[in-house]
Design an enzyme around this catalytic site. Sequence first.
Site, short mmCIF file in Angstrom:
data_model
loop_
_atom_site.label_atom_id
_atom_site.label_comp_id
_atom_site.label_asym_id
_atom_site.label_seq_id
_atom_site.Cartn_x
_atom_site.Cartn_y
_atom_site.Cartn_z
CE LYS A 57 -3.97 -2.11 2.33
NZ LYS A 57 -4.80 -2.15 3.56
CB ALA A 72 -1.73 0.91 8.14
CG ASP A 73 -4.09 -5.00 5.90
OD1 ASP A 73 -4.92 -4.42 5.17
OD2 ASP A 73 -4.22 -6.17 6.29
CB THR A 74 -5.86 -4.00 11.19
OG1 THR A 74 -5.21 -2.75 11.42
CG2 THR A 74 -6.19 -4.65 12.53
#
Length: 198
Positions: A57, A72-74
Amino acid sequence: MSRRATPVLRLASASPRRRELLADIGVAVDVCPADLDETPHPDEAPQDYVLRLAREKANAGHVDDTLPTLGADTVVVLDGQVLGKPRDGEHARRMLAELAGRRHQVMTAVAVHGPVGLVTTCVVSRVTLRDIASDEITAYWHTGEPVDKAGGYAIQGLGGVFVQHLEGSHSAVVGLPLCETAVILQRQGVPLWNLPVS
């Protein structure tokens, strides 16, 4: 009359929660969501997966170093398996039923592409949900909140009533670990507390 702060960061995410968290620490952003295939690779470990997405990203949204780019990623992880966003009501109910009464991990990876290159971190928090009755799960789904949430619940919203214990970073579970993110942003020359002037 107040004015908006000038963006000091490009946010490669459509998440309103990440935008709000950055605003909380005075970081104004230019939102430029990255459209990526988020399918896990075969046998990819959850932490490798979430870090890869954050890096992709940040790289996809990066134009030049005048405005560093944050990706960011969760993910929610139970028994080593990634639980994504619910596909529908039945999927959401099944995920919450699996999480109820148990401890799971929430992994949030952050990548910032800027003057010092690509800097990444991953924060792992542990969340325990209380037992949740099936009618509560159904009622929660009908609030609309779980629709776009990893694991099918939001700790910062109505789903917070299910959270019995948190070990780690609350903001990371919401979608962005502020302490660790601030350190990376400062390394990339992004000022904090850059609030608009009245």
